[in-house]
Design a protein around this motif. Structure first.
Motif, PDB file in Angstrom:
ATOM      1  N   ARG A   1      -4.315  16.284  -1.836  1.00 37.20           N
ATOM      2  CA  ARG A   1      -3.712  14.948  -1.441  1.00 37.20           C
ATOM      3  C   ARG A   1      -4.820  14.024  -1.815  1.00 37.20           C
ATOM      4  O   ARG A   1      -4.596  12.999  -2.493  1.00 37.20           O
ATOM      5  CB  ARG A   1      -3.603  14.837  -0.034  1.00 37.20           C
ATOM      6  CG  ARG A   1      -2.427  15.672   0.608  1.00 37.20           C
ATOM      7  CD  ARG A   1      -1.684  14.864   1.954  1.00 37.20           C
ATOM      8  NE  ARG A   1      -2.914  15.119   2.990  1.00 37.20           N
ATOM      9  CZ  ARG A   1      -3.155  16.308   3.645  1.00 37.20           C
ATOM     10  NH1 ARG A   1      -2.266  17.457   3.482  1.00 37.20           N
ATOM     11  NH2 ARG A   1      -3.940  16.268   4.414  1.00 37.20           N
ATOM     12  N   ARG A   2      -6.280  14.454  -1.650  1.00 32.75           N
ATOM     13  CA  ARG A   2      -7.319  13.542  -2.360  1.00 32.75           C
ATOM     14  C   ARG A   2      -7.266  13.581  -4.044  1.00 32.75           C
ATOM     15  O   ARG A   2      -7.375  12.512  -4.448  1.00 32.75           O
ATOM     16  CB  ARG A   2      -8.445  14.373  -1.753  1.00 32.75           C
ATOM     17  CG  ARG A   2      -8.671  14.031  -0.270  1.00 32.75           C
ATOM     18  CD  ARG A   2     -10.030  14.691   0.098  1.00 32.75           C
ATOM     19  NE  ARG A   2     -11.533  14.187  -0.423  1.00 32.75           N
ATOM     20  CZ  ARG A   2     -12.096  13.214  -0.321  1.00 32.75           C
ATOM     21  NH1 ARG A   2     -11.534  12.379   0.683  1.00 32.75           N
ATOM     22  NH2 ARG A   2     -12.942  12.879  -0.977  1.00 32.75           N
ATOM     23  N   ARG A   3      -7.009  14.728  -4.328  1.00 29.34           N
ATOM     24  CA  ARG A   3      -6.912  14.595  -5.971  1.00 29.34           C
ATOM     25  C   ARG A   3      -5.739  13.933  -6.606  1.00 29.34           C
ATOM     26  O   ARG A   3      -5.880  13.109  -7.467  1.00 29.34           O
ATOM     27  CB  ARG A   3      -6.858  16.127  -6.399  1.00 29.34           C
ATOM     28  CG  ARG A   3      -6.834  16.444  -7.774  1.00 29.34           C
ATOM     29  CD  ARG A   3      -6.669  17.883  -8.237  1.00 29.34           C
ATOM     30  NE  ARG A   3      -5.359  18.248  -7.811  1.00 29.34           N
ATOM     31  CZ  ARG A   3      -4.310  18.135  -8.509  1.00 29.34           C
ATOM     32  NH1 ARG A   3      -4.047  17.584  -9.665  1.00 29.34           N
ATOM     33  NH2 ARG A   3      -3.059  18.789  -8.257  1.00 29.34           N
ATOM     34  N   ARG A   4      -4.593  13.593  -5.537  1.00 30.03           N
ATOM     35  CA  ARG A   4      -3.667  12.956  -6.481  1.00 30.03           C
ATOM     36  C   ARG A   4      -3.507  11.669  -5.925  1.00 30.03           C
ATOM     37  O   ARG A   4      -2.766  10.904  -6.238  1.00 30.03           O
ATOM     38  CB  ARG A   4      -2.318  13.647  -5.878  1.00 30.03           C
ATOM     39  CG  ARG A   4      -1.934  14.994  -6.124  1.00 30.03           C
ATOM     40  CD  ARG A   4      -0.716  15.713  -5.676  1.00 30.03           C
ATOM     41  NE  ARG A   4      -0.469  17.137  -6.114  1.00 30.03           N
ATOM     42  CZ  ARG A   4       0.209  17.280  -7.187  1.00 30.03           C
ATOM     43  NH1 ARG A   4       1.054  16.228  -8.103  1.00 30.03           N
ATOM     44  NH2 ARG A   4       0.627  18.467  -7.735  1.00 30.03           N
ATOM     45  N   ALA A   5      -4.392  11.114  -4.981  1.00 27.46           N
ATOM     46  CA  ALA A   5      -4.226   9.836  -4.448  1.00 27.46           C
ATOM     47  C   ALA A   5      -4.894   8.963  -5.422  1.00 27.46           C
ATOM     48  O   ALA A   5      -5.688   9.224  -6.296  1.00 27.46           O
ATOM     49  CB  ALA A   5      -5.409   9.765  -3.213  1.00 27.46           C
ATOM     50  N   ARG A   6      -4.114   7.648  -5.594  1.00 32.09           N
ATOM     51  CA  ARG A   6      -4.677   6.738  -6.254  1.00 32.09           C
ATOM     52  C   ARG A   6      -5.938   5.709  -5.850  1.00 32.09           C
ATOM     53  O   ARG A   6      -6.177   5.778  -4.856  1.00 32.09           O
ATOM     54  CB  ARG A   6      -3.608   5.467  -6.523  1.00 32.09           C
ATOM     55  CG  ARG A   6      -2.364   6.105  -7.081  1.00 32.09           C
ATOM     56  CD  ARG A   6      -1.323   4.961  -7.183  1.00 32.09           C
ATOM     57  NE  ARG A   6       0.002   5.614  -8.117  1.00 32.09           N
ATOM     58  CZ  ARG A   6       0.882   4.840  -8.263  1.00 32.09           C
ATOM     59  NH1 ARG A   6       0.779   3.478  -7.805  1.00 32.09           N
ATOM     60  NH2 ARG A   6       2.142   5.379  -8.894  1.00 32.09           N
ATOM     61  N   GLY A   7      -6.792   5.789  -6.686  1.00 31.10           N
ATOM     62  CA  GLY A   7      -8.121   4.850  -6.283  1.00 31.10           C
ATOM     63  C   GLY A   7      -9.139   5.694  -5.785  1.00 31.10           C
ATOM     64  O   GLY A   7      -8.937   6.929  -5.393  1.00 31.10           O
TER      65      GLY A   7
END
Length: 384
Positions: free
Chosen positions: A263-269
């Motif tokens: 989820r962190r890898r895919r998060a924007r920003g």
């Protein structure tokens, strides 16, 4: 008046965090094994029975401590890790356990998670909490009742914790109150019990899973081989989730950790740094590892001394050591894939020392209805 105690563990880590990278503080990941001894690891013992390449790689790439001290059982050790306090500064002199009237943390005692959150970190707890807790909205008539009654009411009605990881500074958590060895046999997502199929009484009954019959019930240390099959009786209170599979605990824990990293890898920003405490079920009794972890066979075997018909016997404790190493390897690979490994301080430790050699040889507890469970209950040929 009780004063707030300084968290000694975070007081050691936070200056390191500050000096690591001023622009963006590093992540901090604590991997906490359960009942792991130095004799279980190649990094500490040449006579270790199981290869542990992922843990050995951590040792080779970092700092290996050879003189460390902890409480001899898990709950006091975990309380000290979370709070920075000696155990007697908590709710009870020898620590708290289960859902028996609150966690070991007293009001005003700041946890390591709260310290990191105040520094701008996202905080995560996965696995065994092990310092007690309290049921939310417990009726007054049950406040002086047994823990079994509290657990039964919580599973059937309340389904929430009032004193758990959400109150200890963790933004996210998927936790077990007392690990795989004691009720409630259920996962808690934050403060809420995960009971998609409801709850039931396990007692010491075995139940069928994808990999065989695995116990979910009360057991302890050296008494393991002398226990008998005692299923629940009509009217017994509920002690766990209906779909509980204790042997899959670390697989579920690893999946939750991998999901968090993804989820962190895919998060924007930009994402804030994280502090994660990942507390495995391995290598605690009842020694019920899965046969496979992420498609890899983790079973370990030992040759018997029988001359006429030697056999190879499954050693479940050693298989849990192998599973532990596989969990560590999976998490390190995920951090590397996400580009965060070089931005993460990784601490690997055990909550307390290992078990006696005799206890480790009991094997997994898979009793038949008529007989006690002997050591090396699983006697089967090695399979490729």
């Amino acid at each position: 008046r009780r004063q707030q105690q300084n968290n000694s563990f975070s007081s050691l880590l936070l200056p390191l965090v500050e000096s690591f990278a001023r622009a963006r503080p590093p992540n901090v990941l604590i991997l906490l094994a359960d009942d792991l001894g130095v004799g279980d690891l190649e990094a500490y013992s040449a006579s270790a029975l199981v290869p542990t390449p992922a843990i050995s790689a951590l040792s080779a790439a970092g700092v290996r401590f050879t003189d460390a001290h902890a409480h001899p059982i898990c709950s006091p050790s975990r309380y000290s890790l979370l709070s920075g306090n000696y155990v007697f500064r908590g709710r009870r002199p020898s620590s708290s356990w289960g859902l028996s009237g609150g966690s070991q943390l007293l009001p005003g005692q700041r946890t390591i998670a709260e310290s990191f959150r105040a520094a701008g970190y996202a905080t995560l707890l996965l696995g065994k909490a092990g310092i007690g807790g309290e049921v939310a909205a417990l009726p007054d008539e049950l406040r002086r009742s047994t823990e079994d009654d509290r657990v039964d009411w919580m599973l059937r009605r309340g389904r929430r914790l009032a004193d758990g990881p959400a109150q200890w500074g963790f933004d996210e958590s998927l936790s077990m109150v007392s690990g795989i060895q004691s009720p409630p046999y259920a996962w808690f997502n934050g403060s809420v019990a995960s009971l998609p199929r409801g709850s039931r009484c396990w007692g010491t009954a075995t139940h069928a899973t994808r990999t065989g019959d695995w116990v979910s019930g009360k057991f302890a240390g050296t008494g393991l081989r002398h226990r008998r099959y005692t299923p629940c009786s009509a009217g017994d209170g509920h002690d766990g989730a209906a779909d509980w599979e204790g042997h899959m605990a670390d697989a579920q824990l690893a999946q939750a950790a991998l999901g968090f990293f993804d989820r962190r890898r895919r998060a924007r920003g930009p994402q804030p740094p994280f502090f994660a405490l990942v507390a495995t079920a391995a290598v605690h009794a009842p020694f019920t590892p899965p046969d496979r972890f992420r498609d890899a066979d983790i079973r370990t075997w030992v040759a018997t001394s029988e001359v006429a018909a030697p056999r190879r016997l499954h050693v479940p404790h050693s298989s849990m050591v192998a599973e532990l190493d596989a969990v560590v390897g999976a998490l390190m690979a995920a951090l590397r894939s996400a580009g965060e490994l070089n931005e993460t301080i990784v601490v690997f430790a055990s909550d307390n020392g290992g078990l006696s050699c005799a206890t480790k040889q009991h094997g997994s507890w898979r009793p038949s209805p008529e007989t006690p469970a002997p050591p090396f209950k699983d006697v089967s040929p090695e399979r490729s």
